[in-house]
Enzyme design. Structure first.
Site, PDB file in Angstrom:
ATOM      1  N   ASP A  94     -11.939 -11.741  51.354  1.00 52.44           N
ATOM      2  CA  ASP A  94     -10.796 -12.554  50.815  1.00 52.44           C
ATOM      3  C   ASP A  94     -10.805 -12.802  49.200  1.00 52.44           C
ATOM      4  O   ASP A  94     -10.241 -13.594  48.701  1.00 52.44           O
ATOM      5  CB  ASP A  94     -10.923 -13.938  51.400  1.00 52.44           C
ATOM      6  CG  ASP A  94     -12.052 -14.758  51.075  1.00 52.44           C
ATOM      7  OD1 ASP A  94     -13.239 -14.293  50.832  1.00 52.44           O
ATOM      8  OD2 ASP A  94     -12.005 -16.160  50.830  1.00 52.44           O
ATOM      9  N   GLU A  95     -11.619 -11.916  48.603  1.00 47.75           N
ATOM     10  CA  GLU A  95     -11.945 -11.977  47.041  1.00 47.75           C
ATOM     11  C   GLU A  95     -12.201 -10.706  46.491  1.00 47.75           C
ATOM     12  O   GLU A  95     -12.918  -9.832  47.319  1.00 47.75           O
ATOM     13  CB  GLU A  95     -13.109 -13.152  46.966  1.00 47.75           C
ATOM     14  CG  GLU A  95     -12.972 -13.705  45.422  1.00 47.75           C
ATOM     15  CD  GLU A  95     -13.921 -14.649  45.396  1.00 47.75           C
ATOM     16  OE1 GLU A  95     -13.797 -15.510  44.330  1.00 47.75           O
ATOM     17  OE2 GLU A  95     -14.835 -14.871  46.135  1.00 47.75           O
TER      18      GLU A  95
END
Length: 348
Positions: A94-95
């Protein structure tokens, strides 16, 4: 991404939207992997025990992790990144860091690029993302947390040092809870406090990390965005609803974990010479046992070594988690193609 795993669950389950929800474990066992913003209002956060989370919020919803679904959406998000640049360094599902100094669309504004990416993510996945913009990775990461959820922030080169002087030490990216407490015991509560200590002092107190702390508080972070990172290990693990007491129970429950590792090996084509068994006991203490082989083992050998490690010595306490991993992989830096890092001044 904002509360990624929890947000995916709320996206796919409309009845859970607006309600306190965590991903991972259940009310009686396990650990929180992610917490929705509604849950965070009760003081619930990732890595908290499920028992404590349920105590803080009796109406808390527990969702089982669905990593295939998270990977599916992560892949969609990654495709959006690549519309702008090939210099993408994933940190997790997610990053990621993006170097957009020179980008595929020829846009001059990093702020505009961040806004466009967030809009496209929302349009394609239905999820909110936050972004940070600055001239190095440390500051961009710091900026990304300033206006969460669903926001973005920029730290300009001329603003960096003044901003960092005011920043609480616990908010510095890469300074964890233990290090923050150690710094606070030394009277370091903000960036300004940190800046007053010499490199010699910081190195003495924090070893090699002292130079890093000395630099980042001055806005210096020379790490480039690495579009490909060499994998160091491959593993799988499971936390059990009931503690395992006997070796027979442990061996029986280790086999599905072994099968998952083999599935990942076959999917990736990766081999490894070091087999590591991970044991987390009922009191949350952790132990690992490893064995390195002269040649890359086949499937049967991996299982044999796994069982050997399990029986290597007495297991003194009930076991709540078992994990199995491979390292010393057949991947080298030379096998990975790196994109060219452009040496161009930061633009807005």
């Amino acid at each position: 991404m904002d509360a990624f795993y929890a947000s995916v669950e709320q996206l796919d389950h409309p009845e859970w939207r607006g309600k306190p929800l965590v991903v991972g474990g259940n009310a009686a066992r396990g650990v929180v992997a992610a917490a929705s913003y509604e849950a965070r209002k009760f003081g619930i956060h990732s890595a908290m025990s499920s028992v404590l989370a349920a105590r803080k919020c009796p109406q808390l919803i527990f969702a089982r992790p669905r990593f295939d679904r998270y990977k599916e959406i992560s892949s969609q998000i990654r495709d959006i990144f690549y519309e702008y640049t090939d210099l993408v360094e994933p940190l997790s599902l997610d990053e990621a860091f993006l170097d957009v100094t020179e980008n595929k669309l020829g846009l001059k504004s990093a702020i505009l690029i961040a806004r466009q990416i967030r809009e496209k993510i929302k349009e394609k996945t239905g999820l909110n993302a936050s972004a940070g913009v600055s001239y190095n990775k440390f500051l961009a990461k710091t900026a990304s947390d300033l206006n969460k959820p669903n926001g973005q922030a920029v730290i300009l080169p001329e603003e960096a040092e003044a901003f960092l002087e005011k920043l609480p030490i616990g908010k510095f990216f890469g300074i964890g809870k233990v290090t923050a407490e150690k710094m606070q015991n030394l009277g370091i509560h903000t960036g300004k406090d940190l800046k007053e200590f010499s490199l010699q002092f910081l190195t003495k107190k924090f070893g090699k990390s002292g130079l890093h702390y000395f630099n980042i508080v001055r806005g210096i972070h020379l790490s480039e965005v690495q579009p490909h990172r060499v994998r160091k290990s491959l593993s799988a693990e499971n936390t059990f609803e009931k503690d395992l007491i006997t070796l027979a129970e442990m061996e029986e429950n280790l086999f599905p974990i072994f099968e998952e590792v083999i599935r990942r090996i076959e999917k990736s084509g990766i081999k490894g010479r070091t087999v590591t068994l991970k044991l987390k006991y009922a009191d949350f203490t952790l132990q690992t046992r490893s064995k390195t082989l002269e040649q890359y083992p086949d499937t049967d050998q991996i299982w044999q070594v796994s069982v050997e490690l399990l029986h290597q010595e007495e297991i003194p306490k009930p076991v709540r988690l078992l994990g199995l991993g491979l390292s010393n992989l057949n991947i080298t830096e030379e096998q990975v193609h790196f994109g060219e890092q452009l040496k161009i001044p930061f633009k807005l």
